[in-house]
Design a protein around this motif. Structure first.
Motif, PDB file in Angstrom:
ATOM      1  N   THR A 264       0.850  -1.191   0.000  1.00 58.62           N
ATOM      2  CA  THR A 264       0.000   0.000   0.000  1.00 58.62           C
ATOM      3  C   THR A 264       0.881   1.235   0.000  1.00 58.62           C
ATOM      4  N   THR A 265       0.610   2.183  -0.914  1.00 55.94           N
ATOM      5  CA  THR A 265       1.439   3.381  -1.025  1.00 55.94           C
ATOM      6  C   THR A 265       1.323   4.236   0.226  1.00 55.94           C
TER       7      THR A 265
ATOM      8  N   GLN B  32       0.785   7.415   0.267  1.00 60.04           N
ATOM      9  CA  GLN B  32      -0.364   8.296   0.114  1.00 60.04           C
ATOM     10  C   GLN B  32      -1.661   7.609   0.549  1.00 60.04           C
ATOM     11  N   GLN B  33      -1.844   6.345   0.102  1.00 66.85           N
ATOM     12  CA  GLN B  33      -3.080   5.639   0.432  1.00 66.85           C
ATOM     13  C   GLN B  33      -3.163   5.333   1.925  1.00 66.85           C
ATOM     14  N   GLN B  34      -2.027   5.034   2.544  1.00 64.69           N
ATOM     15  CA  GLN B  34      -2.027   4.776   3.990  1.00 64.69           C
ATOM     16  C   GLN B  34      -2.463   6.021   4.754  1.00 64.69           C
TER      17      GLN B  34
ATOM     18  N   ILE C  33      -4.281   8.548   3.566  1.00 66.40           N
ATOM     19  CA  ILE C  33      -5.706   8.784   3.259  1.00 66.40           C
ATOM     20  C   ILE C  33      -6.579   7.879   4.126  1.00 66.40           C
ATOM     21  N   ASN C  34      -6.194   6.593   4.237  1.00 66.41           N
ATOM     22  CA  ASN C  34      -6.947   5.666   5.072  1.00 66.41           C
ATOM     23  C   ASN C  34      -6.943   6.110   6.531  1.00 66.41           C
TER      24      ASN C  34
ATOM     25  N   THR D 180       4.186  14.115  -1.097  1.00 62.90           N
ATOM     26  CA  THR D 180       3.248  13.046  -0.729  1.00 62.90           C
ATOM     27  C   THR D 180       2.020  13.630  -0.049  1.00 62.90           C
TER      28      THR D 180
ATOM     29  N   VAL E 197      -2.105  13.659  -1.047  1.00 62.98           N
ATOM     30  CA  VAL E 197      -3.144  13.275  -0.093  1.00 62.98           C
ATOM     31  C   VAL E 197      -4.203  14.368   0.010  1.00 62.98           C
TER      32      VAL E 197
ATOM     33  N   GLU F 282      -6.492  14.537  -3.007  1.00 60.01           N
ATOM     34  CA  GLU F 282      -7.455  13.432  -3.035  1.00 60.01           C
ATOM     35  C   GLU F 282      -8.591  13.680  -2.041  1.00 60.01           C
TER      36      GLU F 282
ATOM     37  N   ARG G   6     -12.665  14.410  -2.835  1.00 57.59           N
ATOM     38  CA  ARG G   6     -13.758  13.646  -2.236  1.00 57.59           C
ATOM     39  C   ARG G   6     -14.657  14.501  -1.368  1.00 57.59           C
TER      40      ARG G   6
END
Length: 475
Positions: A11-12, A14-16, A18-19, A52, A56, A59, A63
């Motif tokens: 998992t990138t 950025q995605q971590q 965001i999560n 990074t 984030v 994104e 949303r």
């Protein structure tokens, strides 16, 4: 804020991050309107590059979860919780809107909803009154049945052999000579339609029917992608079918005896005309014969299936209109290859109709109880029909016309003015009167109403028809 993303995993970063943000927002640790640290501080806290954090933020902004206020920094959006809730919950309406099965017409949905309430006077219900169902005899029969473990297990694909054998003998009285291999037991006649739609036709096939048709009020064929087409039954029928069908598949749906909703019976000439026209064009016929036992006076008209020498007719019967709808027992009589195909689909959907109901119906057919009950039921329904005709002559005659019923459940009322619309339906519903307007059987038919004399009590029938007349008079 001690958490940091983990490097060198799938998992990138950025995605971590965001999560992490969405988790904190969902738990309430980040709240709407809260000001976030600058991107420089966030990069330091998460031990990542500022680029990074920029990805984030873009994104989360896309949303709608955060918003940037010029000269004042970045904040959690005021409606972030609602947006996050929508993201994390199934979009059920989209699933519903794009599902295979079509929704019922709004009026039919209201009918189905309000039929369950005891205070509603049901003037259109196609169901036996509780007083006409032989409850005590059925209870007694259940005590008499000798049940074994195999009987109460899953049914064989075509249904109880004992019941199919009993039906073979019973159907001979209708001029239908068949075998157990040509019968499939279904969970009512409606399941028979669903199995035929799924197992014998390709999407885009034509279903030919009379202009006012029961099939318009259910969506077994429409949901399978079939095209419902109304035709007039006259000397030009074969040419009409040829013109409309062309190179497509098709079926002809017919209720020759005590049609639903009109209550009419076809003459022998009309039956022959439909059978010959469909045979000439290789169009199979679905013969819905669930009302024939309820004729007030016996007639000499045989079902289409009695003339069928080539397996052209798919014959459907049921005890829902004669014994009890709750038993959920119907049947299809057809060629062996068709029965095997439909039995396979049935086993994929419900693994067989109720074993107990099948045993009960077989017992009633074998013992003669069924025919005794039918004789009494015809008498009771005839009395109800005569009572309702008297009410119609007293209250409705100035506004509508009808034919004297020959049997079954229904009188097809035709009003002089096109007043049987959604407005009248809702007005009567507000008065606890439930009607079945003609437009659910034929689009844009605002002249007709299907009146049932089978369900409501005598007192309810008089009260309901009197209120119907008052509502009609005011229009």
């Amino acid at each position: 804020m001690n958490w940091q993303p983990v490097k060198n995993i799938s998992t990138t970063l950025q995605q971590q991050i965001i999560n992490w943000f969405t988790t904190q927002l969902g738990q309430g640790d980040l709240t709407p309107g809260m000001r976030l640290p600058s991107q420089r501080l966030l990069a330091l806290q998460f031990n990542v590059n500022r680029s990074t954090i920029n990805v984030v933020m873009e994104e989360l902004k896309a949303r709608g979860l955060i918003e940037t206020r010029t000269g004042d920094g970045t904040y959690i959006s005021e409606d972030s919780w609602q947006l996050l809730w929508k993201e994390t919950h199934p979009k059920w309406q989209q699933h519903i809107d794009f599902s295979v099965h079509k929704p019922n017409d709004d009026t039919i949905q209201l009918i189905n909803e309000y039929e369950q309430y005891e205070h509603i006077i049901r003037l259109g219900t196609g169901e036996l009154s509780p007083s006409l169902i032989p409850t005590k005899q059925i209870e007694h029969s259940l005590r008499e049945l000798s049940l074994t473990a195999p009987v109460l297990g899953y049914s064989v694909p075509q249904g109880s052999k004992e019941l199919r054998e009993a039906l073979c003998h019973y159907l001979q009285k209708r001029g239908i000579h068949t075998t157990t291999n040509n019968i499939l037991i279904t969970s009512g006649a409606l399941q028979a339609f669903q199995l035929i739609a799924l197992g014998l036709l390709q999407p885009g096939s034509f279903i030919f029917q009379q202009e006012a048709s029961y099939l318009n009020s259910v969506h077994s064929f429409q949901s399978a992608g079939m095209r419902m087409t109304s035709v007039k039954i006259n000397e030009q029928l074969q040419q009409t079918l040829l013109t409309k069908k062309r190179n497509n598949q098709g079926l002809f749906y017919a209720i020759p005896t005590l049609d639903n909703p009109t209550g009419h019976c076809w003459s022998n000439t009309k039956r022959r005309l439909v059978l010959e026209a469909c045979k000439a064009l290789a169009i199979p016929i679905i013969e819905d014969d669930v009302y024939h036992e309820l004729l007030f006076q016996p007639d000499n008209e045989l079902p289409l299936k009695a003339y069928d020498q080539s397996g052209h007719v798919l014959y459907i019967g049921s005890v829902s209109k004669t014994l009890s709808p709750g038993l959920r027992i119907g049947w299809i009589v057809a060629s062996e290859s068709v029965i095997k195909r439909l039995a396979d689909i049935k086993m994929q959907t419900d693994y067989g109709s109720s074993a107990l109901s099948q045993q009960l119906v077989a017992h009633w057919l074998q013992s003669g109880m069924y025919e005794q009950h039918i004789k009494q039921l015809r008498h009771d329904l005839h009395q109800r029909a005569e009572f309702v005709e008297q009410l119609l002559q007293r209250y409705i005659q100035p506004y509508a016309k009808w034919q004297q019923p020959n049997g079954g459940f229904y009188i097809w009322l035709r009003f002089e003015k096109p007043i049987i619309n959604k407005g009248l339906f809702l007005e009567l519903l507000h008065q606890n009167i439930l009607i079945n307007p003609g437009y659910i059987y034929q689009p844009n038919d605002f002249h007709h109403l299907r009146l049932s004399f089978a369900y409501a009590s005598y007192e309810q029938l008089e009260q309901g028809i009197r209120q119907l007349a008052l509502a009609v008079k005011q229009r």
